[in-house]
Design a protein around this motif. Sequence first.
Motif, PDB file in Angstrom:
ATOM      1  N   ASN A   1       0.799  -1.218   0.000  1.00 19.45           N
ATOM      2  CA  ASN A   1       0.000   0.000   0.000  1.00 19.45           C
ATOM      3  C   ASN A   1       0.838   1.277   0.000  1.00 19.45           C
ATOM      4  N   ASP A   2       2.150   1.144   0.002  1.00 22.16           N
ATOM      5  CA  ASP A   2       2.991   2.338   0.045  1.00 22.16           C
ATOM      6  C   ASP A   2       2.789   3.195  -1.192  1.00 22.16           C
ATOM      7  N   ASP A   3       2.884   4.468  -1.005  1.00 25.34           N
ATOM      8  CA  ASP A   3       2.739   5.428  -2.081  1.00 25.34           C
ATOM      9  C   ASP A   3       3.936   5.335  -3.022  1.00 25.34           C
ATOM     10  N   ASP A   4       3.657   5.314  -4.352  1.00 22.67           N
ATOM     11  CA  ASP A   4       4.728   5.196  -5.339  1.00 22.67           C
ATOM     12  C   ASP A   4       5.724   6.339  -5.250  1.00 22.67           C
ATOM     13  N   SER A   5       5.229   7.556  -4.995  1.00 24.68           N
ATOM     14  CA  SER A   5       6.161   8.688  -4.934  1.00 24.68           C
ATOM     15  C   SER A   5       7.143   8.526  -3.784  1.00 24.68           C
ATOM     16  N   ARG A   6       6.704   7.967  -2.657  1.00 25.87           N
ATOM     17  CA  ARG A   6       7.610   7.699  -1.530  1.00 25.87           C
ATOM     18  C   ARG A   6       8.661   6.667  -1.937  1.00 25.87           C
ATOM     19  N   LEU A   7       8.206   5.619  -2.601  1.00 29.10           N
ATOM     20  CA  LEU A   7       9.137   4.589  -3.067  1.00 29.10           C
ATOM     21  C   LEU A   7      10.156   5.188  -4.044  1.00 29.10           C
ATOM     22  N   LEU A   8       9.665   6.003  -4.980  1.00 29.86           N
ATOM     23  CA  LEU A   8      10.553   6.606  -5.980  1.00 29.86           C
ATOM     24  C   LEU A   8      11.561   7.555  -5.348  1.00 29.86           C
ATOM     25  N   ASN A   9      11.103   8.390  -4.429  1.00 28.35           N
ATOM     26  CA  ASN A   9      12.016   9.325  -3.762  1.00 28.35           C
ATOM     27  C   ASN A   9      13.125   8.585  -3.039  1.00 28.35           C
ATOM     28  N   GLN A  10      12.769   7.515  -2.362  1.00 31.19           N
ATOM     29  CA  GLN A  10      13.781   6.773  -1.625  1.00 31.19           C
ATOM     30  C   GLN A  10      14.659   5.941  -2.562  1.00 31.19           C
ATOM     31  N   LEU A  11      14.088   5.483  -3.683  1.00 33.42           N
ATOM     32  CA  LEU A  11      14.892   4.773  -4.680  1.00 33.42           C
ATOM     33  C   LEU A  11      15.984   5.695  -5.217  1.00 33.42           C
ATOM     34  N   LYS A  12      15.622   6.954  -5.510  1.00 33.21           N
ATOM     35  CA  LYS A  12      16.591   7.916  -6.034  1.00 33.21           C
ATOM     36  C   LYS A  12      17.736   8.160  -5.059  1.00 33.21           C
ATOM     37  N   GLU A  13      17.463   7.962  -3.780  1.00 27.78           N
ATOM     38  CA  GLU A  13      18.505   8.109  -2.752  1.00 27.78           C
ATOM     39  C   GLU A  13      19.360   6.846  -2.622  1.00 27.78           C
TER      40      GLU A  13
ATOM     41  N   LEU B   1       5.257   5.703 -11.736  1.00 22.82           N
ATOM     42  CA  LEU B   1       5.995   4.445 -11.756  1.00 22.82           C
ATOM     43  C   LEU B   1       5.374   3.387 -12.668  1.00 22.82           C
ATOM     44  N   LYS B   2       4.069   3.179 -12.557  1.00 29.04           N
ATOM     45  CA  LYS B   2       3.435   2.099 -13.330  1.00 29.04           C
ATOM     46  C   LYS B   2       3.585   2.304 -14.839  1.00 29.04           C
ATOM     47  N   PRO B   3       3.272   3.494 -15.394  1.00 27.53           N
ATOM     48  CA  PRO B   3       3.479   3.693 -16.834  1.00 27.53           C
ATOM     49  C   PRO B   3       4.952   3.584 -17.238  1.00 27.53           C
ATOM     50  N   TYR B   4       5.833   4.062 -16.370  1.00 28.62           N
ATOM     51  CA  TYR B   4       7.266   3.980 -16.653  1.00 28.62           C
ATOM     52  C   TYR B   4       7.701   2.518 -16.782  1.00 28.62           C
ATOM     53  N   LEU B   5       7.254   1.679 -15.848  1.00 29.16           N
ATOM     54  CA  LEU B   5       7.589   0.250 -15.908  1.00 29.16           C
ATOM     55  C   LEU B   5       6.958  -0.413 -17.125  1.00 29.16           C
ATOM     56  N   TYR B   6       5.756   0.042 -17.497  1.00 32.47           N
ATOM     57  CA  TYR B   6       5.106  -0.500 -18.688  1.00 32.47           C
ATOM     58  C   TYR B   6       5.953  -0.230 -19.933  1.00 32.47           C
TER      59      TYR B   6
END
Length: 193
Positions: A10-22, A76-81
Motif C-alpha cells: 500500500n505504500d505510495d509510489d512517490s515515496r518509493l521513488l524518492n527513496q529509490l533515487k537516494e 511508476l506504473k506507466p514507466y515500468l510499462y
Amino acid sequence: MHSTKPFTGNDDDSRLLNQLKEGNATAFDGIYQKYWKNVYNQAYKRLRNDDLAKDVAQEVFIQLWERKDDSPILQLKPYLYVMTRNSVFRLMERMGRLKMIEMEEAPKHVEDTSHADELLYLHELQSYIETLIKELPEKQQLIFRMRYFDHLSSLEIAEKLNISPKTVRNTIGKVLTKLKEQLFILKILLFFC
C-alpha cells in the motif's frame, strides 16, 4: 540515513521513488514486490513464454536500479510499462521475431483485445504510421493507401492508375522498406526513453 522501515503493497509510489533515487535498496525491494507480477504479466502477454517473460522482468528491474539517477520518473506504473514493452521489443528483435503489423490486420486485433494498454499502443503505432505515410510522395501515398486501405490488388491499382503492375509492386516495396526503417528508428528512440 536511509529508512529501514519495510515497505508494504500500500505504500505510495512517490515515496518509493524518492527513496529509490537516494539509493535505498529497501525502496527498490518494495517496488519489485509491488510491480514484479505486473511486469511479468505484461511480458508474458506478448511473449507467451514463462522463462522469457521472467528474463524480461529481471532486465526491467535491473534497468530501473541502474537508471535511478538518470531522469525523474513521474509515474511508476506507466514507466515500468514502457520499460517492459521496450525490453520485449529488444528481445524479439534479437530473436528475429519482430514483425511489422499489417494495416489490414489492425482492426481485427483491436476488436479482439480487452486491454487498454494494448489499445493505446496500437493507436499510437497506427498514428505514427499514418504520419509516416503522409510524408511520402503523393503517388506513393496513393498506391499504398489503395493497397492497404482499399484492399485493391496490384493489378487493380495498375488499371486504375494506368501504370504497370510491376510499378505498383515496386512502389509498395519501396514504401514498406521506408516504413520499416522508420519503425526501427522509433524502436531505438523508445529504447532510450
